[in-house]
Each structure stands twice: as C-alpha cells, then as structure tokens.
Scaffold this motif. Sequence first.
Motif, PDB file in Angstrom:
ATOM      1  N   ASP A  52       0.838  -1.206   0.000  1.00  0.00           N
ATOM      2  CA  ASP A  52       0.000   0.000   0.000  1.00  0.00           C
ATOM      3  C   ASP A  52       0.870   1.252   0.000  1.00  0.00           C
ATOM      4  O   ASP A  52       0.560   2.249  -0.656  1.00  0.00           O
ATOM      5  CB  ASP A  52      -0.924  -0.007   1.226  1.00  0.00           C
ATOM      6  N   ALA A  53       1.978   1.188   0.733  1.00  0.00           N
ATOM      7  CA  ALA A  53       2.915   2.312   0.759  1.00  0.00           C
ATOM      8  C   ALA A  53       3.485   2.564  -0.634  1.00  0.00           C
ATOM      9  O   ALA A  53       3.602   3.722  -1.070  1.00  0.00           O
ATOM     10  CB  ALA A  53       4.037   2.044   1.748  1.00  0.00           C
ATOM     11  N   GLU A  54       3.837   1.503  -1.332  1.00  0.00           N
ATOM     12  CA  GLU A  54       4.380   1.644  -2.681  1.00  0.00           C
ATOM     13  C   GLU A  54       3.325   2.199  -3.642  1.00  0.00           C
ATOM     14  O   GLU A  54       3.634   3.057  -4.486  1.00  0.00           O
ATOM     15  CB  GLU A  54       4.897   0.293  -3.184  1.00  0.00           C
ATOM     16  N   HIS A  55       2.092   1.756  -3.526  1.00  0.00           N
ATOM     17  CA  HIS A  55       1.020   2.301  -4.366  1.00  0.00           C
ATOM     18  C   HIS A  55       0.825   3.788  -4.097  1.00  0.00           C
ATOM     19  O   HIS A  55       0.622   4.586  -5.028  1.00  0.00           O
ATOM     20  CB  HIS A  55      -0.294   1.548  -4.108  1.00  0.00           C
ATOM     21  N   ALA A  56       0.895   4.175  -2.813  1.00  0.00           N
ATOM     22  CA  ALA A  56       0.766   5.588  -2.442  1.00  0.00           C
ATOM     23  C   ALA A  56       1.921   6.393  -3.028  1.00  0.00           C
ATOM     24  O   ALA A  56       1.728   7.506  -3.545  1.00  0.00           O
ATOM     25  CB  ALA A  56       0.728   5.736  -0.925  1.00  0.00           C
ATOM     26  N   ARG A  57       3.128   5.833  -2.948  1.00  0.00           N
ATOM     27  CA  ARG A  57       4.304   6.523  -3.503  1.00  0.00           C
ATOM     28  C   ARG A  57       4.127   6.783  -4.993  1.00  0.00           C
ATOM     29  O   ARG A  57       4.410   7.875  -5.488  1.00  0.00           O
ATOM     30  CB  ARG A  57       5.559   5.685  -3.257  1.00  0.00           C
ATOM     31  N   GLN A  58       3.655   5.786  -5.706  1.00  0.00           N
ATOM     32  CA  GLN A  58       3.451   5.933  -7.147  1.00  0.00           C
ATOM     33  C   GLN A  58       2.385   6.969  -7.457  1.00  0.00           C
ATOM     34  O   GLN A  58       2.519   7.758  -8.400  1.00  0.00           O
ATOM     35  CB  GLN A  58       3.078   4.578  -7.755  1.00  0.00           C
ATOM     36  N   ALA A  59       1.335   7.009  -6.629  1.00  0.00           N
ATOM     37  CA  ALA A  59       0.266   7.993  -6.836  1.00  0.00           C
ATOM     38  C   ALA A  59       0.784   9.414  -6.599  1.00  0.00           C
ATOM     39  O   ALA A  59       0.474  10.336  -7.363  1.00  0.00           O
ATOM     40  CB  ALA A  59      -0.904   7.693  -5.903  1.00  0.00           C
ATOM     41  N   PHE A  60       1.586   9.596  -5.556  1.00  0.00           N
ATOM     42  CA  PHE A  60       2.143  10.920  -5.285  1.00  0.00           C
ATOM     43  C   PHE A  60       3.090  11.367  -6.406  1.00  0.00           C
ATOM     44  O   PHE A  60       3.181  12.553  -6.715  1.00  0.00           O
ATOM     45  CB  PHE A  60       2.895  10.923  -3.947  1.00  0.00           C
ATOM     46  N   ALA A  61       3.781  10.408  -7.028  1.00  0.00           N
ATOM     47  CA  ALA A  61       4.720  10.732  -8.104  1.00  0.00           C
ATOM     48  C   ALA A  61       4.000  11.318  -9.317  1.00  0.00           C
ATOM     49  O   ALA A  61       4.591  12.079 -10.096  1.00  0.00           O
ATOM     50  CB  ALA A  61       5.502   9.485  -8.506  1.00  0.00           C
ATOM     51  N   LEU A  62       2.724  11.005  -9.467  1.00  0.00           N
ATOM     52  CA  LEU A  62       1.958  11.485 -10.615  1.00  0.00           C
ATOM     53  C   LEU A  62       1.410  12.898 -10.412  1.00  0.00           C
ATOM     54  O   LEU A  62       0.969  13.540 -11.362  1.00  0.00           O
ATOM     55  CB  LEU A  62       0.789  10.525 -10.904  1.00  0.00           C
ATOM     56  N   VAL A  63       1.447  13.373  -9.164  1.00  0.00           N
ATOM     57  CA  VAL A  63       0.930  14.716  -8.859  1.00  0.00           C
ATOM     58  C   VAL A  63       2.053  15.732  -9.076  1.00  0.00           C
ATOM     59  O   VAL A  63       3.178  15.518  -8.624  1.00  0.00           O
ATOM     60  CB  VAL A  63       0.423  14.785  -7.396  1.00  0.00           C
ATOM     61  N   PRO A  64       1.786  16.841  -9.769  1.00  0.00           N
ATOM     62  CA  PRO A  64       2.837  17.850 -10.010  1.00  0.00           C
ATOM     63  C   PRO A  64       3.465  18.337  -8.703  1.00  0.00           C
ATOM     64  O   PRO A  64       2.778  18.538  -7.708  1.00  0.00           O
ATOM     65  CB  PRO A  64       2.080  18.981 -10.716  1.00  0.00           C
ATOM     66  N   GLY A  65       4.778  18.518  -8.746  1.00  0.00           N
ATOM     67  CA  GLY A  65       5.503  18.988  -7.573  1.00  0.00           C
ATOM     68  C   GLY A  65       6.492  17.950  -7.109  1.00  0.00           C
ATOM     69  O   GLY A  65       6.152  16.774  -6.961  1.00  0.00           O
ATOM     70  N   ASP A  66       7.737  18.370  -6.840  1.00  0.00           N
ATOM     71  CA  ASP A  66       8.762  17.399  -6.435  1.00  0.00           C
ATOM     72  C   ASP A  66       8.910  17.274  -4.927  1.00  0.00           C
ATOM     73  O   ASP A  66       9.686  16.452  -4.436  1.00  0.00           O
ATOM     74  CB  ASP A  66      10.115  17.756  -7.064  1.00  0.00           C
ATOM     75  N   GLN A  67       8.162  18.099  -4.158  1.00  0.00           N
ATOM     76  CA  GLN A  67       8.214  18.026  -2.700  1.00  0.00           C
ATOM     77  C   GLN A  67       6.831  17.683  -2.151  1.00  0.00           C
ATOM     78  O   GLN A  67       5.805  17.920  -2.798  1.00  0.00           O
ATOM     79  CB  GLN A  67       8.697  19.352  -2.112  1.00  0.00           C
ATOM     80  N   LEU A  68       6.832  17.162  -0.915  1.00  0.00           N
ATOM     81  CA  LEU A  68       5.585  16.689  -0.311  1.00  0.00           C
ATOM     82  C   LEU A  68       5.639  16.916   1.189  1.00  0.00           C
ATOM     83  O   LEU A  68       6.617  16.567   1.844  1.00  0.00           O
ATOM     84  CB  LEU A  68       5.415  15.192  -0.616  1.00  0.00           C
ATOM     85  N   LEU A  69       4.583  17.494   1.729  1.00  0.00           N
ATOM     86  CA  LEU A  69       4.492  17.729   3.166  1.00  0.00           C
ATOM     87  C   LEU A  69       3.020  17.740   3.560  1.00  0.00           C
ATOM     88  O   LEU A  69       2.218  18.475   2.955  1.00  0.00           O
ATOM     89  CB  LEU A  69       5.158  19.061   3.520  1.00  0.00           C
ATOM     90  N   ASN A  70       2.679  16.906   4.538  1.00  0.00           N
ATOM     91  CA  ASN A  70       1.289  16.791   4.985  1.00  0.00           C
ATOM     92  C   ASN A  70       0.342  16.447   3.828  1.00  0.00           C
ATOM     93  O   ASN A  70      -0.812  16.852   3.808  1.00  0.00           O
ATOM     94  CB  ASN A  70       0.837  18.082   5.669  1.00  0.00           C
ATOM     95  N   GLY A  71       0.887  15.742   2.831  1.00  0.00           N
ATOM     96  CA  GLY A  71       0.088  15.342   1.684  1.00  0.00           C
ATOM     97  C   GLY A  71      -0.048  16.406   0.616  1.00  0.00           C
ATOM     98  O   GLY A  71      -0.700  16.190  -0.403  1.00  0.00           O
ATOM     99  N   VAL A  72       0.585  17.570   0.823  1.00  0.00           N
ATOM    100  CA  VAL A  72       0.519  18.675  -0.131  1.00  0.00           C
ATOM    101  C   VAL A  72       1.733  18.612  -1.050  1.00  0.00           C
ATOM    102  O   VAL A  72       2.877  18.662  -0.586  1.00  0.00           O
ATOM    103  CB  VAL A  72       0.484  20.038   0.592  1.00  0.00           C
ATOM    104  N   SER A  73       1.499  18.505  -2.354  1.00  0.00           N
ATOM    105  CA  SER A  73       2.588  18.517  -3.333  1.00  0.00           C
ATOM    106  C   SER A  73       2.927  19.952  -3.696  1.00  0.00           C
ATOM    107  O   SER A  73       2.022  20.771  -3.913  1.00  0.00           O
ATOM    108  CB  SER A  73       2.185  17.754  -4.598  1.00  0.00           C
ATOM    109  N   PHE A  74       4.217  20.249  -3.793  1.00  0.00           N
ATOM    110  CA  PHE A  74       4.616  21.619  -4.107  1.00  0.00           C
ATOM    111  C   PHE A  74       6.019  21.619  -4.692  1.00  0.00           C
ATOM    112  O   PHE A  74       6.733  20.605  -4.658  1.00  0.00           O
ATOM    113  CB  PHE A  74       4.558  22.515  -2.863  1.00  0.00           C
ATOM    114  N   VAL A  75       6.393  22.745  -5.242  1.00  0.00           N
ATOM    115  CA  VAL A  75       7.763  22.981  -5.694  1.00  0.00           C
ATOM    116  C   VAL A  75       8.294  24.178  -4.928  1.00  0.00           C
ATOM    117  O   VAL A  75       7.543  24.878  -4.245  1.00  0.00           O
ATOM    118  CB  VAL A  75       7.835  23.231  -7.224  1.00  0.00           C
TER     119      VAL A  75
END
Length: 386
Positions: free
Chosen positions: A310-333
Amino acid sequence: MFAQVAKVKQHQQRLTTLLKHKQKLQAQGVYPLARLNVIESQLLNHLYTLSDLKSDAPTDYFAGKNLTQVSHLALNEFITLAIESPEHQSIYTLLLQSLNLKSELNSGETFLALKSDKHLSYYSVLQHLLGYWQLDDNKALRNSVLNEKEQLDSNAITLLFSQHLSETELSHAMLHTNFDIAYAALVNAYCNKTSNLSDILFKVFAKTNDDDKKAKLLALAGLTNDPRWDEPCLLFCKANPGLCQHVLSHFVYKRALPLFINLMAHGVTQKPAYAAWLIITNRALAQANKVTVVEPNNEKNVHSGINLDDAEHARQAFALVPGDQLLNGVSFVCSNAKQKLKMLAGEVVQRVVAPHYSLQKACGLYHVLASAKQWQSVIAESSSAE
C-alpha cells in the motif's frame, strides 16, 4: 469562596492540559495552523483568568502581577521576569510572542548592550522575536569567536552567525570545531541557498560523533534534495530509532519516499518511520498481518502490521501529482512552497520555506518555532510583498 477555589483549579488543570497538547502538536513538525491558533488563544484566556485570581491560584506565574500589568512591562523587564522563572519557559515564550512588549533599543543596540552587561543569556528568551535576529555588522566579534579569543553561549553564537557573512567567513565557520558555530553557519548557507552546502555537510557529518548533533545535520541534509544522503540517513535511523522520526520528517522530496518504505520494513524503525511517513504524506496505510522475514544475513526482521505494498502504491500515486516536494500530503515545488503550505505550521514547514525570506529572518525561522500569531504575521507579510 469554595466556588472560586474550584474555578481556579479548573483553569489550572485546563492550562496544564493545553500546554501538553501544544507540546505534543509541535513535536509533530507539521500541523494545521488553525489548530495551533486555537490552543494558544485558549492558553492566553486561561492565563488571563488565573492571573486575575492570583490570590487564590496555587501558582503565581508573574511575581505578584496580573497579565495586564505584565503586558505593559518594558521588554527588558519582561525578560528579567522570564529568566527568573525558567520552570514556566513555555508560558513566557508564548507571552513574548503574543504581547506587544516595547523596547527603546533596536536589535543591534540590544545585542551590544546585553553583551557589555554580560547578559547575552537573555537571548534564550529574546530569540523568539524574529525582529531581534537582525544585527549590525559584528565582523570583529565573529572573528574573535572564530579564533576562540572570546566565548559566547550557544544562543548568542547562533545569532551571531545568522548574519550576512563573507565567503571566507562562511567557509571558516562551517568547518569550525565548535559545533554551535558550524551548525549556525550551515543553516545560514541553507537559508542563503549556498550551492556547495551538501558537500560541506558531508565533511562536518563525518567528523561529528554525537548522535543528537548528527541528527541535526541529517535533518538539514534532508532539505537539500541530495540522494547521497539517503544511505547515511538509513544507517543512522537504524542505529538511532529514537531520532528517526525527527530526521526522516525533513526528507521532504518525493524521490526519498522509498527510504521511508525501507525503514518501515524494519521492526526497530517501523514505528518512527511510519510517523514520519504520516508527516510527509498525511496518508494512512493499510494494515497487514504480522510476519517475520529472514534477511540474507539471517537476522530476523519483524513487521508489525504495515502493508508496504500500500505504501508503494501511495508513492506511485504521489509521483503522478505535479511537484517534487511533499508535506502533509501537499505537493509543491520551491517556487510555490509559501502559497501551498500557508495553512500549515510547524518546525518542518518553517524550515522548508525559510530560504524565501531575508537571511536573518530565515535563520530565525529555521532555529525557533513561531507562535500562531507570529506565523500568521510572517505569511501575511509575505503575501502582501508578492
């Protein structure tokens, strides 16, 4: 009379509970700004009430004064009161950050005045005001400290090396044998976006033996987005699971998520690594049955129920969202970090966005936790400037 005593007891209990809630919240590194604001507002309300009922209160927080009287003190008078009551540091810190205490001196004059009176220990309190991180040129004093001709406490050293430094000064300071000097200079370099920071961090990390100091360096390294730090982080966390959550929560770049998954696969680091995972992703993971895995080196590695698929699936999903950083589920640059994270507060948030501000304020934000009121002010000032 008994009703009055009961009322005081209720306020005292609530104050104690709120202080614990605040401490627990701030230990997370990232949390909703609104939540911190509610806790601090309630704390102030209870403090005002208790200070008005001081004749019946079991604890006199303000040396016989009520909070209204305290709010009219000059800044130096307030600091003296705070220094004399170290057991109530969290309360005085909140008050300093919330009350409009006045000083006749600017930050540079205050520093020099305190130094001449040998009262630089006051900066243990004064450092919580971001405006007091800006000093006039103190190159001569820094040179004296660098050459070990003069000794200062850690708070004063941090402040002194959070100013604009020449390239020579910065290089000398970052590799200094005094860790307080080196760490302050390294943070200075991060806040000033110095290009070779990671290389120098490796040198300092290699010669540092204390685990708490290594944890500070690794947390800073996590913000540099240098994949060379993944293995040192992995090894350090396995050896120091008590420091794992703090360190790992600073690895805010999405490319580091496999590091989290790796550490969640080990029994000794699974719990702190999962706590850091939640700080970064705000994504709870499915549970799995407990299993025992025998690794190639024949050491048993016990999983306590986190589903790593499940962690790996979540990682892959986050990779598809624009932004190379992640904090509290928020993707950003980097360029939109302030805007994307403006509803959040905490140590990691402040450290991520610190380089967007003037150097001295940036260093202050890195080293010291802001109150909700302060952080709202920083965000509002930033938004108006844009």
